[in-house]
Design a protein around this motif. Structure first.
Motif, PDB file in Angstrom:
ATOM      1  N   MET A 169       0.904  -1.412  -0.177  1.00 44.32           N
ATOM      2  CA  MET A 169      -0.039   0.007  -0.224  1.00 44.32           C
ATOM      3  C   MET A 169       0.845   1.161   0.106  1.00 44.32           C
ATOM      4  SD  MET A 169      -2.784   0.804   2.920  1.00 44.32           S
ATOM      5  CE  MET A 169      -3.286   2.567   3.340  1.00 44.32           C
ATOM      6  N   ARG A 170       1.870   1.304   0.805  1.00 38.66           N
ATOM      7  CA  ARG A 170       2.749   2.448   0.934  1.00 38.66           C
ATOM      8  C   ARG A 170       3.651   2.654  -0.422  1.00 38.66           C
ATOM      9  NH1 ARG A 170       7.551   2.161   3.887  1.00 38.66           N
ATOM     10  NH2 ARG A 170       7.569   0.296   2.953  1.00 38.66           N
ATOM     11  N   ASN A 171       4.120   1.372  -0.913  1.00 40.89           N
ATOM     12  CA  ASN A 171       4.968   1.447  -2.156  1.00 40.89           C
ATOM     13  C   ASN A 171       4.052   2.034  -3.122  1.00 40.89           C
ATOM     14  OD1 ASN A 171       7.010   0.309  -0.687  1.00 40.89           O
ATOM     15  ND2 ASN A 171       6.920  -1.628  -1.638  1.00 40.89           N
ATOM     16  N   LEU A 172       3.096   1.504  -3.324  1.00 47.78           N
ATOM     17  CA  LEU A 172       1.968   1.801  -4.567  1.00 47.78           C
ATOM     18  C   LEU A 172       1.606   3.529  -4.792  1.00 47.78           C
ATOM     19  CD1 LEU A 172      -0.148  -0.979  -4.971  1.00 47.78           C
ATOM     20  CD2 LEU A 172       1.674  -0.426  -6.575  1.00 47.78           C
ATOM     21  N   TRP A 173       1.366   3.981  -3.373  1.00 48.97           N
ATOM     22  CA  TRP A 173       0.963   5.225  -3.313  1.00 48.97           C
ATOM     23  C   TRP A 173       2.134   6.066  -3.220  1.00 48.97           C
ATOM     24  CZ3 TRP A 173      -2.687   8.433  -3.646  1.00 48.97           C
ATOM     25  CH2 TRP A 173      -2.605   9.688  -2.806  1.00 48.97           C
ATOM     26  N   SER A 174       3.553   5.823  -2.801  1.00 41.21           N
ATOM     27  CA  SER A 174       4.454   6.852  -2.773  1.00 41.21           C
ATOM     28  C   SER A 174       4.993   6.844  -4.113  1.00 41.21           C
ATOM     29  CB  SER A 174       5.608   6.228  -1.792  1.00 41.21           C
ATOM     30  OG  SER A 174       5.285   6.171  -0.658  1.00 41.21           O
ATOM     31  N   SER A 175       4.927   5.745  -4.805  1.00 41.31           N
ATOM     32  CA  SER A 175       5.545   5.635  -6.213  1.00 41.31           C
ATOM     33  C   SER A 175       4.663   6.688  -7.069  1.00 41.31           C
ATOM     34  CB  SER A 175       5.604   4.489  -7.100  1.00 41.31           C
ATOM     35  OG  SER A 175       4.421   3.704  -7.121  1.00 41.31           O
ATOM     36  N   THR A 176       3.292   6.569  -6.980  1.00 41.49           N
ATOM     37  CA  THR A 176       2.222   7.241  -7.800  1.00 41.49           C
ATOM     38  C   THR A 176       2.318   8.657  -7.549  1.00 41.49           C
ATOM     39  OG1 THR A 176       0.804   5.401  -7.787  1.00 41.49           O
ATOM     40  CG2 THR A 176      -0.416   7.368  -8.301  1.00 41.49           C
ATOM     41  N   VAL A 177       2.473   9.077  -6.102  1.00 48.26           N
ATOM     42  CA  VAL A 177       2.774  10.654  -5.758  1.00 48.26           C
ATOM     43  C   VAL A 177       3.983  11.219  -6.435  1.00 48.26           C
ATOM     44  CG1 VAL A 177       3.245  12.091  -3.905  1.00 48.26           C
ATOM     45  CG2 VAL A 177       1.410  10.464  -3.594  1.00 48.26           C
ATOM     46  N   ILE A 178       4.886  10.349  -6.539  1.00 48.94           N
ATOM     47  CA  ILE A 178       6.269  10.922  -6.915  1.00 48.94           C
ATOM     48  C   ILE A 178       6.327  11.070  -8.458  1.00 48.94           C
ATOM     49  CG2 ILE A 178       8.856   9.988  -7.134  1.00 48.94           C
ATOM     50  CD1 ILE A 178       8.724   9.179  -4.124  1.00 48.94           C
ATOM     51  N   PHE A 179       5.607  10.064  -8.911  1.00 52.76           N
ATOM     52  CA  PHE A 179       5.723  10.086 -10.692  1.00 52.76           C
ATOM     53  C   PHE A 179       4.685  11.301 -10.942  1.00 52.76           C
ATOM     54  CE2 PHE A 179       8.137   6.332 -10.685  1.00 52.76           C
ATOM     55  CZ  PHE A 179       8.339   6.103 -11.832  1.00 52.76           C
ATOM     56  N   CYS A 180       3.646  11.411 -10.419  1.00 55.18           N
ATOM     57  CA  CYS A 180       2.806  12.469 -10.557  1.00 55.18           C
ATOM     58  C   CYS A 180       3.375  13.835 -10.266  1.00 55.18           C
ATOM     59  CB  CYS A 180       1.627  12.512  -9.793  1.00 55.18           C
ATOM     60  SG  CYS A 180       0.184  11.074 -10.146  1.00 55.18           S
ATOM     61  N   GLY A 181       4.448  14.184  -9.626  1.00 51.35           N
ATOM     62  CA  GLY A 181       5.017  15.082  -9.594  1.00 51.35           C
ATOM     63  C   GLY A 181       6.470  15.399 -10.386  1.00 51.35           C
ATOM     64  N   HIS A 182       6.608  14.665 -11.211  1.00 48.58           N
ATOM     65  CA  HIS A 182       7.917  14.724 -12.058  1.00 48.58           C
ATOM     66  C   HIS A 182       7.616  14.417 -13.564  1.00 48.58           C
ATOM     67  CE1 HIS A 182       9.518  14.293  -7.650  1.00 48.58           C
ATOM     68  NE2 HIS A 182      10.310  15.334  -8.448  1.00 48.58           N
ATOM     69  N   PHE A 183       6.757  13.350 -13.755  1.00 50.93           N
ATOM     70  CA  PHE A 183       6.784  12.880 -15.124  1.00 50.93           C
ATOM     71  C   PHE A 183       5.406  12.884 -15.935  1.00 50.93           C
ATOM     72  CE2 PHE A 183       9.615   9.756 -12.513  1.00 50.93           C
ATOM     73  CZ  PHE A 183      10.762  10.502 -12.768  1.00 50.93           C
ATOM     74  N   THR A 184       4.592  13.799 -15.384  1.00 48.58           N
ATOM     75  CA  THR A 184       3.579  14.383 -16.198  1.00 48.58           C
ATOM     76  C   THR A 184       3.762  14.851 -17.524  1.00 48.58           C
ATOM     77  OG1 THR A 184       3.404  16.626 -15.575  1.00 48.58           O
ATOM     78  CG2 THR A 184       2.159  15.067 -14.237  1.00 48.58           C
ATOM     79  N   GLN A 185       2.894  15.163 -18.569  1.00 49.57           N
ATOM     80  CA  GLN A 185       3.071  15.522 -20.180  1.00 49.57           C
ATOM     81  C   GLN A 185       3.743  16.661 -20.101  1.00 49.57           C
ATOM     82  OE1 GLN A 185       2.707  12.513 -21.877  1.00 49.57           O
ATOM     83  NE2 GLN A 185       1.296  13.456 -22.991  1.00 49.57           N
TER      84      GLN A 185
END
Length: 359
Positions: free
Chosen positions: A232-248
């Motif tokens: 649960m922690r891994n999936l949420w953390s990675s999603t938050v970090i990716f949304c902060g850096h790798f959007t279009q």
């Protein structure tokens, strides 16, 4: 990246420094009460999850225990650990909340995180060849990296990275891609590997041996609950970090353009290379306020819960200087991340046909 003259960059620097100075001058008891309240919440959720877990043979209790423990890990990693290690609460002179002494509840050691994240990532944000957080040496996310057939599988790699995120982050400093290319030797990384085994082994023992063993009759249930909380922690953390850096719309940069850059230029790079997403107060708390990734990259050492307060001021500065402010709903930003991962997994010729983007 938007082209600005040196005088314009100096004005941008002054505008953002003014915001920072105002917050620093206002730091005090309100901020101390906040972080201590969050710590109490984290501890209550962890104790609650640990106490409930042995009764997890009752399905609703198992779900509640796993959810409670998972939330405690998310809050500790995102709102406490990550922010404390940025020095956001050093001014309190509390050894338990000092950036250089805090050790968080994850496989990556704090020392390794400070080296790879606080220094490398925040200094060289999105500079291809310098910021190893960009794609985590696994994902092709821009034209700066030449397409290889292995990139076809990169969405699968992204899923694996998200599932095992704490271990991926903890091994980030190994620089496996440089070892593979022969630039460094594995023996050069022996000090780091010892550190990794020490911290990662302690985490694995705690979650997958100690707590199951002290509840031996229901050890499989406790083990499953701990696995679920970490997932649960891994999936949420990675999603938050990716949304902060790798959007279009998050920009990338080359080394040449960033040589000898001024503070104003660094500010500009943080503004255009980061992305925000909207949400409730709980979403902001659970994301460590990295839902305000733009503000975090501009002011990494300010208490993160202050970011919503200064967001309007930062947006006003962006409007004044004609700089885009990349924000949107969580779903919108995450969809952009997925699209970017899938798009750049394709050969350039096929990607051009599908997206009409130049190679």
């Amino acid at each position: 990246m938007k082209q600005m003259t040196e005088s314009q960059l100096q004005e941008l620097e002054q505008d953002l420094n003014t915001i920072r100075d105002e917050v620093l001058a206002d730091l005090g008891e309100r901020d101390a009460r906040y972080i201590r309240r969050v710590i109490r919440l984290h501890r209550a959720l962890e104790v609650g999850g640990r106490v409930m877990m042995p009764f997890g043979f009752i399905p609703p209790v198992f779900v509640a225990a796993t959810f409670s423990l998972g939330l405690s890990k998310i809050i500790e990693n995102m709102e406490i650990g990550h922010n404390v290690m940025h020095g956001q609460y050093d001014w309190m002179n509390d050894p338990s909340l000092h950036s250089q002494t805090y050790e968080w509840d994850t496989a990556c050691s704090s020392d390794s995180w400070r080296r790879t994240h606080n220094y490398e990532h925040h200094t060289y944000t999105n500079i291809i060849g310098k910021d190893r957080d960009y794609g985590y040496a696994l994902l092709r996310l821009s034209d700066d990296e030449k397409w290889r057939p292995a990139h076809i599988l990169q969405f699968f790699n992204y899923i694996l990275l998200s599932v095992f995120f704490q271990w991926g982050v903890s091994l980030h400093e190994l620089e496996f891609e440089r070892i593979r290319r022969g630039e460094i030797r594995l023996r050069d990384k022996l000090p780091f590997l010892r550190e990794f085994v020490r911290k990662g082994g302690r985490q694995a023992f705690k979650d997958y041996a100690f707590f199951p063993l002290v509840t031996l009759p229901v050890a499989p249930i406790v083990l499953a609950g701990n696995l679920g909380a970490n997932l649960m922690r891994n999936l949420w953390s990675s999603t938050v970090i990716f949304c902060g850096h790798f959007t279009q719309d998050a920009e990338t940069f080359n080394e040449k353009d960033c040589e000898n850059e001024s503070k104003g230029h660094w500010y500009l790079r943080q503004l255009t290379g980061s992305s925000n997403f909207t949400g409730s107060k709980w979403v902001h708390l659970l994301s460590g306020h990295l839902s305000y990734q733009i503000e975090h990259h501009v002011f990494p050492d300010l208490p993160a819960y202050r970011y919503p307060e200064i967001s309007e001021e930062v947006q006003a500065v962006c409007r004044k200087h004609g700089i885009g402010y990349n924000t949107g709903s969580f779903i919108h930003q995450y969809a952009g991340v997925v699209k970017r991962i899938l798009t750049y997994s394709l050969p350039d010729r096929l990607r051009m046909k599908l997206t009409s983007q130049p190679a």
